[in-house]
Design a protein around this motif. Structure first.
Motif, mmCIF file in Angstrom:
data_model
loop_
_atom_site.group_PDB
_atom_site.id
_atom_site.type_symbol
_atom_site.label_atom_id
_atom_site.label_comp_id
_atom_site.label_asym_id
_atom_site.label_seq_id
_atom_site.Cartn_x
_atom_site.Cartn_y
_atom_site.Cartn_z
ATOM 1 N N ALA A 159 0.838 -1.208 0.000
ATOM 2 C CA ALA A 159 0.000 0.000 0.000
ATOM 3 C C ALA A 159 0.872 1.257 0.000
ATOM 4 O O ALA A 159 0.560 2.235 -0.690
ATOM 5 C CB ALA A 159 -0.927 -0.012 1.216
ATOM 6 N N ASP A 160 1.953 1.238 0.755
ATOM 7 C CA ASP A 160 2.875 2.377 0.742
ATOM 8 C C ASP A 160 3.548 2.522 -0.622
ATOM 9 O O ASP A 160 3.838 3.639 -1.065
ATOM 10 C CB ASP A 160 3.944 2.200 1.827
ATOM 11 C CG ASP A 160 3.372 2.328 3.228
ATOM 12 O OD1 ASP A 160 2.269 2.894 3.365
ATOM 13 O OD2 ASP A 160 4.022 1.855 4.180
ATOM 14 N N THR A 161 3.798 1.393 -1.289
ATOM 15 C CA THR A 161 4.380 1.457 -2.628
ATOM 16 C C THR A 161 3.419 2.112 -3.602
ATOM 17 O O THR A 161 3.834 2.867 -4.500
ATOM 18 C CB THR A 161 4.750 0.043 -3.120
ATOM 19 O OG1 THR A 161 5.640 -0.565 -2.182
ATOM 20 C CG2 THR A 161 5.425 0.091 -4.479
ATOM 21 N N ALA A 162 2.117 1.835 -3.448
ATOM 22 C CA ALA A 162 1.129 2.496 -4.301
ATOM 23 C C ALA A 162 1.182 4.007 -4.118
ATOM 24 O O ALA A 162 1.146 4.774 -5.098
ATOM 25 C CB ALA A 162 -0.270 1.963 -3.973
ATOM 26 N N ALA A 163 1.289 4.451 -2.872
ATOM 27 C CA ALA A 163 1.413 5.892 -2.624
ATOM 28 C C ALA A 163 2.724 6.434 -3.190
ATOM 29 O O ALA A 163 2.773 7.557 -3.709
ATOM 30 C CB ALA A 163 1.325 6.164 -1.126
ATOM 31 N N TYR A 164 3.787 5.634 -3.128
ATOM 32 C CA TYR A 164 5.081 6.044 -3.673
ATOM 33 C C TYR A 164 5.005 6.188 -5.190
ATOM 34 O O TYR A 164 5.579 7.124 -5.767
ATOM 35 C CB TYR A 164 6.131 5.006 -3.275
ATOM 36 C CG TYR A 164 7.514 5.256 -3.836
ATOM 37 C CD1 TYR A 164 8.123 6.494 -3.727
ATOM 38 C CD2 TYR A 164 8.218 4.230 -4.454
ATOM 39 C CE1 TYR A 164 9.407 6.713 -4.228
ATOM 40 C CE2 TYR A 164 9.490 4.439 -4.957
ATOM 41 C CZ TYR A 164 10.080 5.683 -4.845
ATOM 42 O OH TYR A 164 11.331 5.896 -5.339
ATOM 43 N N TYR A 210 12.202 0.621 1.953
ATOM 44 C CA TYR A 210 13.223 -0.409 2.084
ATOM 45 C C TYR A 210 13.461 -0.774 3.545
ATOM 46 O O TYR A 210 13.780 -1.924 3.874
ATOM 47 C CB TYR A 210 14.530 0.053 1.431
ATOM 48 C CG TYR A 210 14.528 -0.130 -0.067
ATOM 49 C CD1 TYR A 210 14.517 -1.393 -0.634
ATOM 50 C CD2 TYR A 210 14.535 0.969 -0.921
ATOM 51 C CE1 TYR A 210 14.520 -1.566 -2.009
ATOM 52 C CE2 TYR A 210 14.527 0.806 -2.305
ATOM 53 C CZ TYR A 210 14.520 -0.464 -2.843
ATOM 54 O OH TYR A 210 14.514 -0.634 -4.196
ATOM 55 N N ARG A 211 13.316 0.184 4.446
ATOM 56 C CA ARG A 211 13.437 -0.123 5.878
ATOM 57 C C ARG A 211 12.323 -1.073 6.299
ATOM 58 O O ARG A 211 12.552 -2.032 7.043
ATOM 59 C CB ARG A 211 13.376 1.164 6.704
ATOM 60 C CG ARG A 211 13.574 0.947 8.201
ATOM 61 C CD ARG A 211 13.319 2.222 8.967
ATOM 62 N NE ARG A 211 14.386 3.182 8.826
ATOM 63 C CZ ARG A 211 15.310 3.432 9.753
ATOM 64 N NH1 ARG A 211 15.293 2.748 10.882
ATOM 65 N NH2 ARG A 211 16.236 4.330 9.553
ATOM 66 N N ASP A 212 11.097 -0.819 5.814
ATOM 67 C CA ASP A 212 9.986 -1.706 6.124
ATOM 68 C C ASP A 212 10.223 -3.107 5.569
ATOM 69 O O ASP A 212 9.919 -4.111 6.229
ATOM 70 C CB ASP A 212 8.682 -1.138 5.554
ATOM 71 C CG ASP A 212 8.241 0.131 6.258
ATOM 72 O OD1 ASP A 212 8.736 0.400 7.363
ATOM 73 O OD2 ASP A 212 7.405 0.860 5.693
ATOM 74 N N ARG A 259 -2.896 -1.512 -4.779
ATOM 75 C CA ARG A 259 -3.800 -1.515 -3.622
ATOM 76 C C ARG A 259 -4.648 -2.781 -3.598
ATOM 77 O O ARG A 259 -4.958 -3.308 -2.520
ATOM 78 C CB ARG A 259 -4.676 -0.263 -3.647
ATOM 79 C CG ARG A 259 -3.894 1.015 -3.350
ATOM 80 C CD ARG A 259 -4.790 2.198 -3.050
ATOM 81 N NE ARG A 259 -3.984 3.324 -2.605
ATOM 82 C CZ ARG A 259 -3.519 4.282 -3.402
ATOM 83 N NH1 ARG A 259 -3.806 4.254 -4.711
ATOM 84 N NH2 ARG A 259 -2.792 5.264 -2.914
ATOM 85 N N GLU A 260 -5.029 -3.275 -4.767
ATOM 86 C CA GLU A 260 -5.753 -4.546 -4.801
ATOM 87 C C GLU A 260 -4.854 -5.685 -4.326
ATOM 88 O O GLU A 260 -5.306 -6.606 -3.635
ATOM 89 C CB GLU A 260 -6.255 -4.825 -6.217
ATOM 90 C CG GLU A 260 -7.417 -3.934 -6.633
ATOM 91 C CD GLU A 260 -7.925 -4.280 -8.021
ATOM 92 O OE1 GLU A 260 -7.364 -5.198 -8.641
ATOM 93 O OE2 GLU A 260 -8.872 -3.638 -8.482
ATOM 94 N N LEU A 261 -3.569 -5.629 -4.687
ATOM 95 C CA LEU A 261 -2.623 -6.630 -4.204
ATOM 96 C C LEU A 261 -2.505 -6.559 -2.690
ATOM 97 O O LEU A 261 -2.460 -7.593 -2.010
ATOM 98 C CB LEU A 261 -1.258 -6.417 -4.865
ATOM 99 C CG LEU A 261 -0.111 -7.304 -4.355
ATOM 100 C CD1 LEU A 261 -0.435 -8.777 -4.577
ATOM 101 C CD2 LEU A 261 1.200 -6.942 -5.046
ATOM 102 N N ILE A 266 9.025 -5.383 -6.740
ATOM 103 C CA ILE A 266 8.115 -4.296 -7.128
ATOM 104 C C ILE A 266 8.706 -2.944 -6.740
ATOM 105 O O ILE A 266 8.710 -1.992 -7.522
ATOM 106 C CB ILE A 266 6.728 -4.503 -6.465
ATOM 107 C CG1 ILE A 266 5.983 -5.653 -7.157
ATOM 108 C CG2 ILE A 266 5.897 -3.232 -6.523
ATOM 109 C CD1 ILE A 266 4.701 -6.045 -6.459
ATOM 110 N N VAL A 267 9.223 -2.852 -5.513
ATOM 111 C CA VAL A 267 9.818 -1.587 -5.072
ATOM 112 C C VAL A 267 11.056 -1.269 -5.903
ATOM 113 O O VAL A 267 11.285 -0.121 -6.295
ATOM 114 C CB VAL A 267 10.157 -1.659 -3.564
ATOM 115 C CG1 VAL A 267 10.811 -0.362 -3.109
ATOM 116 C CG2 VAL A 267 8.901 -1.923 -2.750
ATOM 117 N N ASP A 268 11.879 -2.293 -6.181
ATOM 118 C CA ASP A 268 13.061 -2.090 -7.025
ATOM 119 C C ASP A 268 12.670 -1.563 -8.402
ATOM 120 O O ASP A 268 13.293 -0.641 -8.937
ATOM 121 C CB ASP A 268 13.823 -3.412 -7.184
ATOM 122 C CG ASP A 268 14.853 -3.610 -6.086
ATOM 123 O OD1 ASP A 268 15.004 -2.701 -5.256
ATOM 124 O OD2 ASP A 268 15.501 -4.669 -6.062
#
Length: 668
Positions: A528-533, A556-558, A624-626, A593-595
């Protein structure tokens, strides 16, 4: 060929993981401090004819040795001094209710609630809460010599002896640990980039093979492992530097420079995923140059660095070249004015009073704090009520064991109970030889000189090893206070087993959350934070670069915390460990995904066409669906949004990674 045990005789994987020692270098200064701090009070007590006073001071020193884990001097001051004050308060409170029956039970139960709640604040608060409860239990279960104020004074004096020894080199080495941490971050980044040089790529093998990126048994030289180490090093460096900055009055040129150097390495870290996804190896000169920068950071060198960098041959190569040259400029810059902007990007922590109010409010309103406090209070209350009704020799060991075992922030409760029992048995074997063969008195001094250094040596290896090292020390000091000799051994074992049993039943089995791996919820939060990112990084109104960098670091800390939680859950017996193992593909998928999101941002910075607002919105919806799917651990869900998009878009690799992750959680 190595021989393997038959399947029926092979130990379960969760047991092997619990017993496997963690690799860690020996901290020689900590070993020397432990030997001096635990032995010197005994010498002084024996010389004064009051060995029990020396034993109490050595107990305080033992608490200081356990708390002595920080590298930076200012962090040592906090890590050792603050817990000692809580320890003094605990021994005073416990002494006041010694022998008071059910009043003692009620007071210790209340102390356990407070101790558990404040443990959720952070590492220093967790150790402070631990020592508050430990010493309350000791004071309530063991008669203290002298006046009421003498025991807390001796305990605190022993702890502050460790602090004095830890701070002796501060005037000569002020700032050295922080510089060393930042330089280590540069070296970890160099190791990360080295995984993408031609020789390392060839040695890693195809993706998904053992030891290659994406497999659960990654080797130490794979990209994923190197990136995790970079994240951990960045976290440690920022924590050290910002903690020092928060307590520094006025502007410090050295701190500004360290913050600027940390911020300057961020673009290079962001470029690493883009290099990996491009499939083109990096020239070997790149990681060599980063190691050269690390040397400059550690030595404080300023001036021309003379880097010899190859000409970049692609847009990603240009991103790496620009990031590396920027880091070199900052690493060699000494002027505070030139570094002011870079140093301020990390932000200054809120004032101490504001943070204290914020922390108190969060603890009072946090469901997690209350749940842990109630678990600890329930177990300690049961233990104290039990020993009040049933005569148990040295009954305070029961509550002491519960206090050590029931620390979820220190690791799995189940694992700690198991390791506590095993470590106690090993420690008792050592203590039995000492208490039966070595006469009390001055012979305690050479024995303590041998035993004390083992505590900082074995503590990083794991909780069981720490318990085995601490147990003979505690028994030796207890015998100095009580003169019971080997008669302490069997009650010590029985009390420890009783404490482990109470912690397992009342603090573990009766709480439903103990039977569920928390990896899924944390992964969902990260997605969810990645979606906001994604919305922040590719939206029509781009976010501030510094804010975007902080968001990426937080992600990345999370993910680093999730990996730690995953490894912790694997030490649990079935079904928890088995459920946690099933999360591994998703842990890897979310990290990719973040990478990929970071790599897309690097490509846009190098001239790639930005995605449309509709595509950004669609990808954010998919993420967000993920996240919703990851939270539904018991049911599968159908993909609702369209996973397709414009071909050749900069976000196409990101859509592919999201689709792969959603395939894992969706019906086949």
């Amino acid at each position: 060929m190595p021989r393997t045990l038959p399947i029926g005789l092979a130990p379960p994987d969760w047991l092997v993981r619990n017993l496997r020692p963690q690799p860690a270098p020996v901290n020689r200064p900590a070993v020397a401090r432990a030997a001096i701090a635990l032995t010197l009070p005994l010498v002084l007590g024996l010389a004064a004819g009051r060995p029990e006073y020396g034993a109490l001071a050595s107990m305080g020193a033992l608490s200081g040795v356990i708390s002595d884990t920080a590298a930076a001097y200012r962090m040592r001051l906090l890590n050792i001094a603050i817990p000692q004050l809580f320890a003094a308060a605990g021994i005073t409170l416990g002494s006041l209710v010694y022998g008071q029956g059910w009043i003692t039970v009620g007071v210790l139960t209340g102390v356990a609630l407070v101790s558990g709640m404040i443990s959720s604040i952070g590492a220093v608060a967790s150790v402070s809460g631990l020592l508050l409860l430990l010493n309350s239990v000791i004071g309530a279960g063991l008669p203290m010599p002298g006046q009421w104020w003498l025991a807390p004074l001796l305990l605190t004096g022993g702890g502050f002896l460790v602090l004095v020894l830890a701070l002796l080199a501060w005037p000569l080495r002020a700032g050295v640990p922080e510089r060393a941490a930042v330089a280590d971050t540069y070296r970890k980044v160099a190791d990360l980039l080295a995984t993408m040089t031609p020789d390392t790529r060839a040695a890693a093998g195809p993706p998904g093979s053992p030891g290659s990126p994406g497999s659960p048994d990654d080797g130490k030289d794979t990209y994923e492992d190197a990136r995790v180490l970079v994240t951990q090093s960045l976290n440690q460096s920022y924590d050290l530097v910002l903690a020092r900055r928060a307590r520094h009055h006025g502007r410090s040129p050295e701190l500004v420079r360290l913050l600027a150097q940390l911020n300057a390495i961020t673009p290079l870290v962001e470029a690493a995923p883009a290099v990996r996804l491009s499939g083109r190896p990096l020239p070997a000169e790149i990681p060599v140059a980063v190691r050269h920068l690390a040397e400059a950071v550690e030595t404080g060198y300023s001036g021309p660095l003379g880097l010899r960098l190859p000409e970049p041959g692609s847009e990603i190569g240009r991103a790496v070249d620009q990031a590396l040259r920027h880091a070199a400029d900052v690493a060699a810059e000494k002027s505070p004015d030139a570094l002011k902007k870079a140093g301020d990007r990390a932000g200054r922590p809120a004032p101490l009073g504001v943070r204290a109010v914020r922390v108190a409010r969060n603890v009072a309103l946090s469901g997690t704090s209350w749940r842990y406090g109630l678990r600890l209070a329930l177990c300690v209350g049961i233990a104290q009520a039990l020993v009040s009704l049933v005569p148990v020799p040295r009954s305070y060991w029961v509550a002491l064991t519960i206090t050590f075992v029931l620390k979820p922030d220190f690791g799995s409760v189940f694992s700690r109970a198991l390791l506590r029992a095993l470590g106690t048995v090993v420690g008792l074997v050592v203590a039995a030889g000492i208490l039966t063969e070595v006469p009390r008195g001055w012979w305690d001094v050479p024995v303590m000189l041998l035993l004390a250094p083992l505590i900082p040596v074995f503590t990083p290896r794991g909780y069981g090893y720490q318990t085995a090292a601490i147990t003979p020390v505690i028994l030796l000091l207890s015998d100095t206070l009580n003169h019971q000799g080997s008669d302490l051994l069997v009650p010590r074992l029985v009390d420890s087993l009783m404490g482990c049993a109470i912690a397992l039943v009342a603090g573990y089995l009766l709480w439903p959350e103990s039977w569920h791996a928390r990896v899924g919820d944390r992964l969902a939060d990260a997605v969810a934070d990645t979606a906001a990112y994604v919305e922040r990084a590719f939206g029509q109104t781009p976010a501030d670069p510094a804010d975007r960098a902080r968001t990426r670091r937080r992600l990345y800390r999370d993910l680093s915390t999730i990996r730690t939680e995953f490894q912790r859950a694997l030490t649990e017996p079935p079904p928890v460990g088995r459920r946690a193992a099933a999360w591994w593909p998703l842990v890897v998928a979310v990290e990719r995904i973040v990478d990929t999101t970071t790599a897309a941002r690097v490509r846009i910075k190098q001239g790639a066409e930005p995605p449309s607002a509709a595509e950004v919105e669609q990808v954010a919806l998919q993420l967000r669906e993920l996240a919703d799917g990851l939270r539904k651990t018991d049911t599968l869900y159908e993909v609702r949004s369209d996973l397709s998009g414009p071909p050749g878009s900069v976000l196409e690799p990101l859509r592919q990674e999201v689709a792969a992750a959603r395939t894992i959680t969706s019906p086949r």
